[in-house]
Enzyme design. Structure first.
Site, PDB file in Angstrom:
ATOM      1  N   ASN A   1       0.851  -1.187   0.000  1.00 50.61           N
ATOM      2  CA  ASN A   1       0.000   0.000   0.000  1.00 50.61           C
ATOM      3  C   ASN A   1       0.888   1.239   0.000  1.00 50.61           C
ATOM      4  OD1 ASN A   1      -1.807   2.055   0.496  1.00 50.61           O
ATOM      5  ND2 ASN A   1      -3.108   0.799   1.811  1.00 50.61           N
ATOM      6  N   ASP A   2       1.142   1.738  -1.192  1.00 46.13           N
ATOM      7  CA  ASP A   2       2.025   2.893  -1.354  1.00 46.13           C
ATOM      8  C   ASP A   2       1.584   4.092  -0.530  1.00 46.13           C
ATOM      9  OD1 ASP A   2       3.988   2.074  -3.149  1.00 46.13           O
ATOM     10  OD2 ASP A   2       2.638   2.303  -4.855  1.00 46.13           O
ATOM     11  N   CYS A   3       0.349   4.083  -0.108  1.00 44.50           N
ATOM     12  CA  CYS A   3      -0.218   5.258   0.553  1.00 44.50           C
ATOM     13  C   CYS A   3      -0.256   5.139   2.071  1.00 44.50           C
ATOM     14  CB  CYS A   3      -1.615   5.514   0.024  1.00 44.50           C
ATOM     15  SG  CYS A   3      -1.593   5.782  -1.743  1.00 44.50           S
TER      16      CYS A   3
END
Ligand code: BGC
Ligand code: NOJ
Length: 811
Positions: free
Chosen positions: A482-484
């Site tokens: 989850n890059d975020c």
């Protein structure tokens, strides 16, 4: 509401009206030359790298949408129209756009003139071919003017959009007969140019945009076309274009076709010039000679069709469900090829400038691609591994042209290294080619620092274990899948990129997701080591996985689901104790797939929680409740309004993790339900809500907390393609490559009576008929190979080039 239909025989999606809810696009090209083409002929092309070698210009986020393409204008008397409707938007009396595998056909008719535009990138050629066929359906002679149009990009697409003080002075072209050459920057450091030509004499041309359009006109009202007169303009600076004007006389019933070629050519450094200032056109002439006649185009087109026929014969499904068949046999695999080619670089949602190839993205893309062309998968693995750093970490992205890691984004995504092991495992299971492990691969592209691919895997695994946090769980670093979820970034500055802002490594923020990944991957990795004679190292790996499993059970289980993470202060993320973001999908998927706490029934409990709290009619949302405020300790995830992207969106990529996990606990009904909800062919009827193409997956569908629930965005370039194919082919249909052969282990809805899969595996073809007479969800009762009963459900690796018949009876 539908805007077209699937033509299953031709393997085409046929769009019946041009004003689709969003441009519905296709990709042309498989090797080095790539194009995006929409249903109205919008789009652009590039050579190998969408950022560094852009041939034609495209205006993202423009008004009207989809501005720029290869446009053909027809001037029939005083009436001007385009076969693709845009940009003039004169309504055709009839319109069809057929997106096929590597080609697009636009067929339309207006005032008894039919036009058919066939567009494709031939195999082994660096060009787009557009054959435009015109037919007079009326009883009178027609005098038509056909204008072509492309707008050249000054190669570097970023520079092209920013550096006008320079670029408006550099543009240069040459015109030679019907061929227009775009040679901006060729005089200095480039050894390549573009050519745009037609196989017929022309009445005139334009190469200067302003002369063709008129400074204050749009593409919908080019002066040259509306006046019926080309300007014969020669670009000098400003914006070079290529436009031909052809005079076409058609007797009643007569048909004529014209072949337009837009190509990329290179010269050796010492052969750049024909004469002073005159480019060497030899490579262009050779290219144009190859596509000069209808016959040549037809042969090249057949070759493309056969190419796809061959590829798709490697996995083909026949079941009772045509939607399932067309997704599995055609469109899902097609999308896997596109994601393999493009990674996340160029789509209608990715500008081709920002992101090259993702380390994590491209390794996952292998899952859905490796069975199609294993040799290309192998080459990709070696390219990716070469961007890994010596300590096992990885550049998050690299450019396809240079194959170098991108400094701007750098590294620190602590899940990245593990995906390499995952991709290599998929390759080994598909091919049985163990030699890949011995390949010598540099670290950080430095030949002096090379080691075997196996050593790269060792450093990958080691990197996770070298970076454990207070609970013995993996440190998350900049982010995991989850890059975020940016637990170490604390960004306060407006507009600052969460991806590149300084990461203040806390040494505390931990990821339960990476833990699940490690446990999921460990058995295969240990088996790879064991087979290489490294028995004790294999034991160490399994022990590490056991310890990790214990850490998850102790510190990563929240009572009814797996926890998501610990933040930089050691607080829980994804826990019932949280006010928002109590439950996240990712660890439920991976920890359940890994079977963490199976004895205590944790996976089933977690999957029940997913169903209870995250499920919607359009798919499973990523987290619940969505964050309604920005949180410094969480980063980008909380920057999205509730229901979009990683904040409560239906992030299609990880829905298959849940589906796979459901198959592991034997829930065929539920696994298929999860599969079906995000599967585009099943959403065709609600295209007005879903909006993106009904033949490919989108990255995200707006979740229930969003005002536009059910609306998809970011179609085409998403790990969803590979993961859903992995899910449906290997876990639902259960045709699963293993190190020693092909395992048959379906998990299906009990009402499914059976299906047949034709599967090429290591050089042999298997026609596998699965029967389900007792209406069960999982389990093979008996299995025969060429009529002989075999024990268990593993087909041996026949590798004999023959076709084998398999009957597997569930029960
Ligand atoms: C998106 C992510 C994406 C990341 C990569 C973020 O803005 O939400 O989905 O992976 O950018 O650049
Ligand atoms: C899109 C990125 O391409 C992928 O690598 C990432 O895992 C997801 N977004 C989730 O953030």
């Amino acid at each position: 509401m539908k805007f077209g239909y699937f033509d299953d025989v031709q393997r085409e999606y046929v769009i019946e009206r041009p004003d689709t809810p969003y441009p519905w696009i296709n990709y042309l090209g498989n090797e080095k030359f790539f194009s995006l083409i929409s249903n109205t002929s919008g789009g652009y092309c590039f050579y190998r790298d969408a950022r560094l070698m852009r041939l034609t210009r495209y205006r993202y986020n423009s008004v009207p949408t989809d501005a720029g393409g290869r446009y053909f204008y027809l001037r029939d008397g005083n009436d001007v129209w385009n076969p693709g409707w845009a940009p003039v938007k004169a309504k055709p009396d009839r319109y069809r756009c057929r997106h096929g595998l590597g080609y697009t056909v636009i067929e339309s008719e207006r005032n008894q003139l039919t036009a058919r535009q066939l567009s494709f990138v031939p195999i082994g050629a660096d060009c787009e071919v557009h054959r435009v066929t015109l037919k007079n359906q009326s009883g009178a002679v027609k005098e038509i003017k056909l204008f072509s149009f492309v707008e050249f990009c000054v190669w570097n697409a970023y520079d092209d959009m920013t550096n006008f003080q320079r670029n408006f002075n550099t543009g240069e072209v040459e015109i030679d007969g019907s061929a227009i050459y775009h040679k901006t920057e060729y005089r200095e450091r480039r050894n390549h140019y573009a050519v745009f030509s037609v196989n017929a004499p022309i009445q005139g041309y334009d190469t200067d945009r302003e002369s063709f359009l008129g400074l204050y006109n749009g593409f919908d009202r080019p002066d040259a076309v509306f006046n019926g007169k080309p300007g014969n303009s020669v670009a000098s600076g400003w914006s070079p274009i290529g436009s031909h004007c052809l005079g076409v006389t058609l007797a009643p019933g007569e048909e004529k076709s014209y072949i337009f070629v837009l190509g990329y050519c290179e010269n050796p450094e010492d052969q750049k010039w024909e004469a002073h200032g005159v480019i060497n056109k030899e490579p262009a002439r050779r290219l144009l000679d190859r596509f000069h006649t209808d016959r040549q185009v037809e042969i090249a087109f057949d070759e493309l069709k056969n190419y796809w026929e061959g590829l798709l014969s490697r996995f083909c499904l026949q079941s009772e469900d045509p939607k399932l068949d067309r997704m599995v046999s055609v469109w899902n695999q097609y999308q896997c090829m596109i994601t393999f080619n493009m990674s996340r670089s160029a789509s209608y949602f990715e500008s081709g400038i920002g992101r090259g190839m993702g380390f994590r993205d491209s390794t996952q893309d292998l899952l859905g691609f490796v069975h199609l062309i294993p040799s290309r998968a192998k080459a990709r693995i070696l390219d990716i591994a070469a961007t890994q750093m010596a300590d096992g970490s990885a550049y998050h992205q690299y450019q396809p042209l240079t194959k170098r890691g991108n400094m701007e984004v750098g590294s620190g995504f602590n899940d990245d290294p593990l995906w390499l092991i995952f991709g290599v495992t998929a390759y080994l299971k598909e091919t049985g080619d163990w030699s890949i492990l011995k390949e010598s691969v540099p670290f950080d592209n430095d030949e002096k620092k090379s080691a075997s691919l196996l050593e790269h895997l060792r450093r990958s695994f080691g990197h996770v274990l070298d970076n454990l946090g207070p609970h013995g769980l993996p440190l998350i670093g900049r982010a995991d899948w989850n890059d975020c979820l940016n637990l170490n970034c604390f960004s306060k500055k407006p507009g600052e990129s969460f991806q590149t802002v300084e990461n203040r490594e806390s040494g505390v923020a931990e990821s339960v997701f990476i833990a699940g990944m490690l446990v999921y991957i460990a058995p295969s990795y240990a088996e790879i080591l064991r087979r290489g004679g490294l028995t004790s190292e294999a034991e160490v790996v399994l022990k590490a996985a056991k310890d990790m499993e214990q850490a998850v059970i102790r510190y990563g289980w929240d009572g009814e689901w797996y926890l998501r993470a610990y933040d930089a202060m050691g607080n829980k993320v994804g826990s019932r104790e949280c006010d928002e973001g109590k439950l996240f999908i990712e660890p439920q998927g991976f920890c359940a797939m890994a079977g963490i706490g199976m004895d205590q029934g944790l996976p089933e409990r977690a999957l029940d929680s997913v169903k209870e709290h995250l499920d919607t009619k359009y798919g499973i949302v990523l987290n619940w409740p969505s964050y309604t405020t920005y949180r410094l300790n969480l980063g980008e995830i909380s920057s999205y309004p509730p229901g979009y992207k990683e904040n409560g969106g239906i992030f299609c990529h990880n829905n298959p993790w849940i589906s796979i996990a459901e198959t592991m606990v034997g829930h065929g009904e539920r696994a298929f339900e999860v599969y079906r909800k995000t599967c585009p062919a099943y959403l065709e009827d609600i295209s007005e809500i879903h909006r993106t193409e009904p033949y490919v997956y989108a990255q995200m569908i707006a979740g229930r907390d969003a005002p536009r629930f059910g609306e998809a965005k970011n179609s085409w370039l998403t790990g969803t393609a590979a993961w859903t194919f992995y899910d449906v082919s290997q876990f639902i249909l259960g045709i699963r490559p293993q190190f020693d052969g092909l395992q048959i282990d379906p998990c299906v809805p009990s009402a499914l009576k059976g299906f047949t899969v034709t599967r090429r595996f290591r050089g042999a073809d298997y026609v596998i008929e699965v029967r389900n007479p007792d209406g069960v969800e999982k389990g093979i009762k008996t299995m025969t190979l060429d009529g002989m009963l075999i024990t268990g459900n593993l087909l041996p690796d026949c590798s004999d080039g023959k076709t084998h018949r398999v009957v597997a009876v569930m029960g």
